[in-house]
Design a protein around this motif. Structure first.
Motif, PDB file in Angstrom:
ATOM      1  N   ASN A   1       0.818  -1.222   0.000  1.00 28.36           N
ATOM      2  CA  ASN A   1       0.000   0.000   0.000  1.00 28.36           C
ATOM      3  C   ASN A   1       0.848   1.268   0.000  1.00 28.36           C
ATOM      4  N   GLU A   2       2.146   1.149   0.230  1.00 33.75           N
ATOM      5  CA  GLU A   2       3.021   2.315   0.271  1.00 33.75           C
ATOM      6  C   GLU A   2       3.666   2.628  -1.083  1.00 33.75           C
ATOM      7  N   VAL A   3       3.480   1.756  -2.056  1.00 35.92           N
ATOM      8  CA  VAL A   3       4.170   1.947  -3.332  1.00 35.92           C
ATOM      9  C   VAL A   3       3.232   2.396  -4.454  1.00 35.92           C
ATOM     10  N   ILE A   4       2.031   2.782  -4.110  1.00 29.69           N
ATOM     11  CA  ILE A   4       1.101   3.294  -5.113  1.00 29.69           C
ATOM     12  C   ILE A   4       1.283   4.806  -5.176  1.00 29.69           C
ATOM     13  N   SER A   5       1.889   5.250  -6.251  1.00 30.26           N
ATOM     14  CA  SER A   5       2.240   6.662  -6.382  1.00 30.26           C
ATOM     15  C   SER A   5       1.044   7.499  -6.825  1.00 30.26           C
ATOM     16  N   LYS A   6       1.175   8.792  -6.612  1.00 30.61           N
ATOM     17  CA  LYS A   6       0.154   9.732  -7.079  1.00 30.61           C
ATOM     18  C   LYS A   6       0.005   9.634  -8.596  1.00 30.61           C
ATOM     19  N   ASN A   7       1.106   9.453  -9.299  1.00 39.29           N
ATOM     20  CA  ASN A   7       1.088   9.296 -10.748  1.00 39.29           C
ATOM     21  C   ASN A   7       0.283   8.050 -11.149  1.00 39.29           C
ATOM     22  N   LYS A   8       0.486   6.947 -10.442  1.00 39.61           N
ATOM     23  CA  LYS A   8      -0.253   5.703 -10.724  1.00 39.61           C
ATOM     24  C   LYS A   8      -1.748   5.917 -10.485  1.00 39.61           C
ATOM     25  N   ILE A   9      -2.087   6.600  -9.421  1.00 43.23           N
ATOM     26  CA  ILE A   9      -3.490   6.880  -9.110  1.00 43.23           C
ATOM     27  C   ILE A   9      -4.119   7.717 -10.217  1.00 43.23           C
ATOM     28  N   GLN A  10      -3.410   8.717 -10.695  1.00 43.98           N
ATOM     29  CA  GLN A  10      -3.935   9.551 -11.779  1.00 43.98           C
ATOM     30  C   GLN A  10      -4.166   8.727 -13.042  1.00 43.98           C
ATOM     31  N   LYS A  11      -3.265   7.794 -13.340  1.00 47.12           N
ATOM     32  CA  LYS A  11      -3.438   6.923 -14.502  1.00 47.12           C
ATOM     33  C   LYS A  11      -4.659   6.024 -14.342  1.00 47.12           C
ATOM     34  N   ILE A  12      -4.859   5.496 -13.141  1.00 43.40           N
ATOM     35  CA  ILE A  12      -6.025   4.645 -12.885  1.00 43.40           C
ATOM     36  C   ILE A  12      -7.308   5.453 -13.060  1.00 43.40           C
ATOM     37  N   ILE A  13      -7.337   6.655 -12.523  1.00 44.23           N
ATOM     38  CA  ILE A  13      -8.526   7.509 -12.623  1.00 44.23           C
ATOM     39  C   ILE A  13      -8.823   7.837 -14.090  1.00 44.23           C
ATOM     40  N   LYS A  14      -7.814   8.218 -14.846  1.00 41.15           N
ATOM     41  CA  LYS A  14      -8.037   8.543 -16.263  1.00 41.15           C
ATOM     42  C   LYS A  14      -8.496   7.314 -17.041  1.00 41.15           C
ATOM     43  N   THR A  15      -7.944   6.160 -16.718  1.00 34.51           N
ATOM     44  CA  THR A  15      -8.354   4.927 -17.387  1.00 34.51           C
ATOM     45  C   THR A  15      -9.790   4.577 -17.016  1.00 34.51           C
ATOM     46  N   ALA A  16     -10.174   4.799 -15.771  1.00 37.73           N
ATOM     47  CA  ALA A  16     -11.562   4.557 -15.355  1.00 37.73           C
ATOM     48  C   ALA A  16     -12.514   5.496 -16.091  1.00 37.73           C
ATOM     49  N   GLN A  17     -12.129   6.738 -16.233  1.00 41.36           N
ATOM     50  CA  GLN A  17     -12.964   7.698 -16.968  1.00 41.36           C
ATOM     51  C   GLN A  17     -13.098   7.275 -18.431  1.00 41.36           C
ATOM     52  N   TYR A  18     -12.018   6.788 -18.999  1.00 45.83           N
ATOM     53  CA  TYR A  18     -12.049   6.287 -20.373  1.00 45.83           C
ATOM     54  C   TYR A  18     -13.001   5.084 -20.473  1.00 45.83           C
ATOM     55  N   PHE A  19     -12.879   4.147 -19.532  1.00 49.64           N
ATOM     56  CA  PHE A  19     -13.752   2.973 -19.518  1.00 49.64           C
ATOM     57  C   PHE A  19     -15.223   3.395 -19.473  1.00 49.64           C
ATOM     58  N   LEU A  20     -15.544   4.335 -18.596  1.00 48.88           N
ATOM     59  CA  LEU A  20     -16.931   4.791 -18.462  1.00 48.88           C
ATOM     60  C   LEU A  20     -17.412   5.486 -19.737  1.00 48.88           C
ATOM     61  N   ALA A  21     -16.550   6.237 -20.389  1.00 43.75           N
ATOM     62  CA  ALA A  21     -16.920   6.899 -21.641  1.00 43.75           C
ATOM     63  C   ALA A  21     -17.175   5.875 -22.754  1.00 43.75           C
ATOM     64  N   GLU A  22     -16.410   4.785 -22.736  1.00 47.61           N
ATOM     65  CA  GLU A  22     -16.543   3.745 -23.756  1.00 47.61           C
ATOM     66  C   GLU A  22     -17.672   2.751 -23.466  1.00 47.61           C
ATOM     67  N   HIS A  23     -18.115   2.689 -22.236  1.00 51.26           N
ATOM     68  CA  HIS A  23     -19.145   1.722 -21.825  1.00 51.26           C
ATOM     69  C   HIS A  23     -20.306   2.476 -21.164  1.00 51.26           C
ATOM     70  N   SER A  24     -21.125   3.087 -21.993  1.00 55.76           N
ATOM     71  CA  SER A  24     -22.214   3.938 -21.484  1.00 55.76           C
ATOM     72  C   SER A  24     -23.233   3.165 -20.649  1.00 55.76           C
ATOM     73  N   SER A  25     -23.260   1.855 -20.761  1.00 53.85           N
ATOM     74  CA  SER A  25     -24.205   1.062 -19.956  1.00 53.85           C
ATOM     75  C   SER A  25     -23.912   1.181 -18.457  1.00 53.85           C
ATOM     76  N   PHE A  26     -22.718   1.656 -18.101  1.00 52.21           N
ATOM     77  CA  PHE A  26     -22.362   1.830 -16.694  1.00 52.21           C
ATOM     78  C   PHE A  26     -22.472   3.289 -16.234  1.00 52.21           C
ATOM     79  N   SER A  27     -23.020   4.159 -17.065  1.00 59.31           N
ATOM     80  CA  SER A  27     -23.022   5.596 -16.765  1.00 59.31           C
ATOM     81  C   SER A  27     -23.804   5.958 -15.500  1.00 59.31           C
ATOM     82  N   GLN A  28     -24.784   5.163 -15.128  1.00 57.66           N
ATOM     83  CA  GLN A  28     -25.576   5.462 -13.936  1.00 57.66           C
ATOM     84  C   GLN A  28     -25.059   4.739 -12.684  1.00 57.66           C
ATOM     85  N   PHE A  29     -24.002   3.998 -12.827  1.00 53.22           N
ATOM     86  CA  PHE A  29     -23.447   3.252 -11.698  1.00 53.22           C
ATOM     87  C   PHE A  29     -22.675   4.191 -10.777  1.00 53.22           C
TER      88      PHE A  29
END
Length: 138
Positions: free
Chosen positions: A63-91
């Motif tokens: 849990n100590e090796v997850i960098s702020k940069n890694k978190i930002q990449k995960i968040i952007k990838t999640a946003q991309y996933f949600l944009a590509e999969h509109s069936s989850f937009s209300q989740f």
């Protein structure tokens, strides 16, 4: 060795999620921003999960090796996933981290059954938020 350990950690996390009633939507989801290890759903709730498996090291616990940069990449990838999969937009969405820390240094060149080794497993619920606030990675 890290790939073998990481793959085992992800398999362990998938088993844990399924036992908790989650349906696995995707594993190793890639975008131009990065990767999310596991995307799972439970009812109308979507969880993006980072899995960290580490052998004993002076470089810190999983849990100590997850960098702020890694978190930002995960968040952007999640946003991309949600944009590509509109069936989850209300989740509702959240970001969890599943950490696996082994007590001993794991041999680098030996094929191992990692489940026979002693380890700690920690599931950090809501580890961070979309606005990149770290409040649960301790």
């Amino acid at each position: 060795m890290q790939k073998q350990l990481g793959d085992w950690g992800e398999q362990k996390a998938v088993m844990l999620l399924k036992q908790a009633g989650y349906e696995i939507i995707a594993q190793n989801f890639h975008s131009r921003f990065g990767e999310i290890d596991i995307i799972a759903k439970q009812a109308d709730h979507l969880t993006f999960i980072e899995v960290k498996a580490r052998s004993k090291t002076s470089y810190g616990r999983a849990n100590e090796v997850i960098s702020k940069n890694k978190i930002q990449k995960i968040i952007k990838t999640a946003q991309y996933f949600l944009a590509e999969h509109s069936s989850f937009s209300q989740f509702s969405c959240q970001f969890d981290v599943i950490c696996i820390d082994f007590y001993d240094v794991v041999a680098k060149r030996v094929q191992q059954d990692f489940s026979k080794l002693v380890y700690d497993l920690q599931w950090i619920d809501n580890a961070f938020t979309l606005d990149d606030e770290l409040f649960n990675l301790e």
